[in-house]
Design an enzyme around this catalytic site. Structure first.
Site, PDB file in Angstrom:
ATOM      1  N   CYS A   1       0.819  -1.215   0.000  1.00  0.00           N
ATOM      2  CA  CYS A   1       0.000   0.000   0.000  1.00  0.00           C
ATOM      3  C   CYS A   1       0.854   1.269   0.000  1.00  0.00           C
ATOM      4  CB  CYS A   1      -0.903  -0.048   1.232  1.00  0.00           C
ATOM      5  SG  CYS A   1      -1.775   1.464   1.596  1.00  0.00           S
TER       6      CYS A   1
ATOM      7  N   CYS B   1       0.008   3.860   2.647  1.00  0.00           N
ATOM      8  CA  CYS B   1       0.431   3.412   3.973  1.00  0.00           C
ATOM      9  C   CYS B   1       1.893   3.783   4.210  1.00  0.00           C
ATOM     10  CB  CYS B   1       0.258   1.901   4.119  1.00  0.00           C
ATOM     11  SG  CYS B   1      -1.456   1.342   3.953  1.00  0.00           S
TER      12      CYS B   1
END
Length: 111
Positions: free
Chosen positions: A35, A38
């Protein structure tokens, strides 16, 4: 999420004892290694953990490594952050955000 001394990484097995049973405020980030948002959020969370040490605990849970907890809290996207106080969820944030906006959102939820 990259390793950080300020942010504790949890597993399904440790989630209840380290997040739900912890006193006070705990911010749980549901993250994933694949991600990009993230990864962008990681230094923001580490800084927040340093700034609010003693008042807020920041933990991370990889959704691929801890699918039971992610499913329990109906996490459908990464990053998702849930703020808990004494084991009770106060609110959920989905998506990366700036440090300033994250602090504002957390302050609003914790008020």
């Amino acid at each position: 999420m990259p390793a950080s001394p300020e942010v504790t990484r949890l597993t399904d097995d440790r989630f209840a004892s380290e997040a739900l049973l912890a006193p006070g405020l705990v911010l749980v980030e549901f993250t994933a290694t694949w991600c990009p948002p993230c990864r962008q959020l990681a230094p923001v969370l580490a800084g927040l953990a340093r700034e609010r040490a003693g008042a807020l605990r920041v933990v991370a849970l990889d959704v691929d490594e801890a699918p039971l907890t992610a499913a329990r809290f109906k996490v459908l996207a990464a990053p998702t952050m849930i703020l808990f106080r004494d084991g009770e969820p106060l609110g959920t944030l989905v998506g990366a955000r700036s440090g300033r906006r994250l602090r504002e959102d957390l302050d609003r939820m914790a008020a």
